[in-house]
Design an enzyme around this catalytic site. Structure first.
Site, mmCIF file in Angstrom:
data_model
loop_
_atom_site.group_PDB
_atom_site.id
_atom_site.type_symbol
_atom_site.label_atom_id
_atom_site.label_comp_id
_atom_site.label_asym_id
_atom_site.label_seq_id
_atom_site.Cartn_x
_atom_site.Cartn_y
_atom_site.Cartn_z
ATOM 1 N N GLY A 96 51.771 52.188 11.634
ATOM 2 C CA GLY A 96 50.912 51.264 11.332
ATOM 3 C C GLY A 96 50.427 51.864 10.050
ATOM 4 O O GLY A 96 49.234 52.757 10.198
ATOM 5 N N PHE A 100 41.152 51.513 7.299
ATOM 6 C CA PHE A 100 40.185 52.151 7.298
ATOM 7 C C PHE A 100 41.297 54.009 7.448
ATOM 8 O O PHE A 100 40.799 54.794 8.530
ATOM 9 C CB PHE A 100 39.091 52.159 8.031
ATOM 10 C CG PHE A 100 38.291 51.195 7.663
ATOM 11 C CD1 PHE A 100 37.482 51.385 6.796
ATOM 12 C CD2 PHE A 100 38.229 49.895 8.133
ATOM 13 C CE1 PHE A 100 36.663 50.384 5.999
ATOM 14 C CE2 PHE A 100 37.314 48.951 7.660
ATOM 15 C CZ PHE A 100 36.644 49.031 6.848
ATOM 16 N N GLU A 102 45.215 55.005 9.552
ATOM 17 C CA GLU A 102 46.432 55.105 10.229
ATOM 18 C C GLU A 102 46.794 54.414 11.864
ATOM 19 O O GLU A 102 45.429 55.401 12.256
ATOM 20 C CB GLU A 102 47.560 56.047 9.361
ATOM 21 C CG GLU A 102 47.132 57.025 9.454
ATOM 22 C CD GLU A 102 47.781 57.643 9.376
ATOM 23 O OE1 GLU A 102 48.019 57.328 7.284
ATOM 24 O OE2 GLU A 102 48.286 58.603 9.137
ATOM 25 N N ASP A 212 38.543 37.705 14.925
ATOM 26 C CA ASP A 212 39.569 38.991 13.640
ATOM 27 C C ASP A 212 40.754 38.738 14.598
ATOM 28 O O ASP A 212 41.741 39.485 14.021
ATOM 29 C CB ASP A 212 39.133 40.394 13.303
ATOM 30 C CG ASP A 212 39.776 40.402 11.814
ATOM 31 O OD1 ASP A 212 40.113 39.573 11.220
ATOM 32 O OD2 ASP A 212 39.922 41.898 11.354
HETATM 33 P P1 ATP Z 1 42.014 46.258 11.837
HETATM 34 O O1 ATP Z 1 43.129 44.987 12.990
HETATM 35 O O2 ATP Z 1 41.315 45.729 13.248
HETATM 36 O O3 ATP Z 1 40.982 46.378 10.843
HETATM 37 P P2 ATP Z 1 43.351 48.175 11.238
HETATM 38 O O4 ATP Z 1 44.160 47.063 10.826
HETATM 39 O O5 ATP Z 1 43.041 49.263 10.890
HETATM 40 O O6 ATP Z 1 42.551 47.472 12.185
HETATM 41 P P3 ATP Z 1 45.177 47.631 14.528
HETATM 42 O O7 ATP Z 1 45.351 46.035 13.304
HETATM 43 O O8 ATP Z 1 44.794 48.124 14.826
HETATM 44 O O9 ATP Z 1 44.109 48.830 12.293
HETATM 45 O O10 ATP Z 1 46.672 48.906 13.639
HETATM 46 C C1 ATP Z 1 46.979 48.355 12.447
HETATM 47 C C2 ATP Z 1 48.860 48.619 12.736
HETATM 48 O O11 ATP Z 1 49.118 49.723 13.525
HETATM 49 C C3 ATP Z 1 49.283 47.046 14.048
HETATM 50 O O12 ATP Z 1 48.870 45.786 13.123
HETATM 51 C C4 ATP Z 1 50.625 47.540 14.303
HETATM 52 O O13 ATP Z 1 51.358 47.249 13.609
HETATM 53 C C5 ATP Z 1 49.898 49.213 14.902
HETATM 54 N N1 ATP Z 1 49.109 49.428 15.691
HETATM 55 C C6 ATP Z 1 48.113 49.376 16.109
HETATM 56 N N2 ATP Z 1 48.033 49.876 17.743
HETATM 57 C C7 ATP Z 1 49.006 50.074 18.273
HETATM 58 C C8 ATP Z 1 49.291 50.086 19.906
HETATM 59 N N3 ATP Z 1 48.201 50.110 20.397
HETATM 60 N N4 ATP Z 1 50.648 50.028 19.552
HETATM 61 C C9 ATP Z 1 51.470 50.182 19.095
HETATM 62 N N5 ATP Z 1 51.629 49.993 17.104
HETATM 63 C C10 ATP Z 1 50.042 50.027 17.600
#
Ligand code: ATP
Ligand code: MG
Length: 430
Positions: A96, A100, A102, A212
């Protein structure tokens, strides 16, 4: 590489201002988390006592339950104190990407357990001279123990990054699911929205507002059930960013003729094509944010129900109600929702579903859920939902998983160099 390049903001001074606001908000988040942790521990203890009272347990049973609870808390603390570092994990795959940093699938070398590791680049989050302030806060990031929230196990940092080790949810996220499907059926929508209602309510009960809620933050476990991705970590960062962003760039907006004139099929295609890029940008997407969150007048937990209404619309229609060419245009549409929240006549959707969406997406004073979550649960769209057992029953769409490290429900991401040493010794732990 900083990802702020994707910000449409061109003025340098605005950019700096945004950074400063972001820094402030991060630090506030970090410290309030520390206090929250202590409070959470007390709250868990109180909750245990309350549950035992309600269940009418005998003294002996209570004693056993208390000591089991104490063991769990100790284990929890021990895990948090373990000095772990990057070298204790092997990185298997990027699964993912966020604004900020990955997320990677990793394996702990000694136990072989797999986890999701979220990597946040400090340079993107904080002004350099401020990083010292968070040094002491190595293990502040463990959230409350809930079935509905992704579990966080450890956190550590080095010069470049913060690392969060959490449970790996192999089902992928709702954004990826929605990009694969044109729309969901009413039955599937009922299932996901119902579970998300319970998930949001569970964090509200802990005293949190998510702020969010969006499909990328709804993850699916190995059985296809919903969990909320970690909350309160980056939200503040992006939110501050956004508010600044709209305040300064409100003028000279391009109008979005192209979007307005598209039929719903083309809108859905365009939306899906641009969606992932939007998820990576530091601006984020304002599509799911309640209008009152943008205003100075304040907001409350009801803002999470608005976001859920937007997601429900997207599930059934194929794109969210305020989607546009640019975040600024979307922001304008959200603020002007009384005129812009409409349903395309060519996409069939039940009256019950339409009614519930309009009960979620309205002024917060009149919003469903204002008197309590029961009002939502008893809405006729949810007729037939077994609220007590929904998480134990089969999910609307089942997940097929071949091994503990199966990543077939995730999109492909290219390998990045976020973990590569950049000349200097990187492993230096703080
Ligand atoms: P935010 O959405 O809080 O701004 P972000 O976009 O940087 O943070 P996340 O949304 O937590 O990060 O993670 C990005 C992607 O990574 C998620 O949409 C998901 O596809 C994958 N992901 C995040 N956490 C997990 C997890 N615990 N298990 C599997 N995939 C995950
Ligand atoms: Mg995200």
């Amino acid at each position: 590489m900083a990802m702020t390049g994707s910000t449409p903001c061109s003025s340098m001074s605005n950019h700096t201002k945004e950074r400063v606001t972001m820094t402030k908000v991060t630090l506030e988040n970090f410290y309030s988390n520390l206090i929250a942790q202590h409070e959470e521990r007390e709250m868990r203890q109180k909750k245990l006592e309350k549950v035992m009272e309600e269940e009418g347990l005998k003294d002996e049973e209570k004693r056993l339950r208390r000591s089991a609870h104490a063991r769990k808390e100790t284990e929890f603390l021990r895990l948090k104190r373990t000095r772990l570092g990057l070298e204790d994990f092997e990185s298997l795959k990027v699964i993912g990407r966020g604004a900020f940093g990955e997320v990677r699938l990793v394996q702990k070398k000694d136990t072989g357990h797999v986890y999701a590791m979220k990597i946040l680049r400090k340079a993107d989050m904080l002004e350099k001279e401020q990083v010292g302030h968070i040094r002491a806060e190595r293990d502040i990031l463990v959230e409350a123990d809930s079935l509905w929230v992704v579990k966080m196990f450890y956190s550590f940092q080095d010069k470049l990054n913060l690392y969060l080790i959490m449970e790996f949810l192999p089902g992928g996220d709702m954004m990826t699911l929605l990009m694969k499907k044109d729309t969901l059926t009413e039955e599937e929508t009922q299932f996901y929205i119902a579970e998300t209602v319970l998930a949001i309510d569970s964090i509200h009960q802990l005293g949190f507002i998510h702020r969010d809620i969006k499909p990328d933050n709804l993850l699916l476990d190995s059985k296809g059930h919903v969990k909320l991705s970690d909350f309160g970590l980056c939200t503040g960062l992006k939110k501050a960013h956004r508010t600044e962003f709209y305040r300064n760039l409100n003028h000279s907006l391009p109008s979005d003729f192209t979007f307005q004139n598209m039929n719903s099929k083309r809108k859905a295609e365009t939306w899906k094509r641009n969606r992932r890029q939007l998820a990576f940008s530091t601006v984020g997407t304002p599509d799911y944010i309640a209008p009152e969150v943008f205003m100075q007048t304040g907001y409350n937990k009801l803002c999470d129900w608005w976001s859920l209404g937007v997601i429900m619309y997207e599930m059934l229609i194929g794109y969210p109600p305020f989607c546009s060419e640019t975040p600024q245009e979307t922001y304008k549409k959200v603020m002007n929702w009384k005129e812009t929240l409409t349903f395309p006549p060519e996409v069939p959707i039940s009256e019950k579903a339409k009614d519930l969406i309009l009960r979620f997406c309205c002024e917060w004073e009149h919003r469903i859920g204002a008197p309590g979550v029961e009002e939502i649960k008893s809405n006729s769209f949810f007729e037939g939902v077994d609220w007590e057992h929904i998480r134990e029953r089969p999910a609307a769409i089942s997940i097929e998983i071949k091994s503990i490290d199966d990543t077939s429900n995730f999109d492909e991401f290219p390998e990045s160099d976020i973990l590569k040493p950049t000349g200097k010794k990187q492993e230096e732990k703080t």
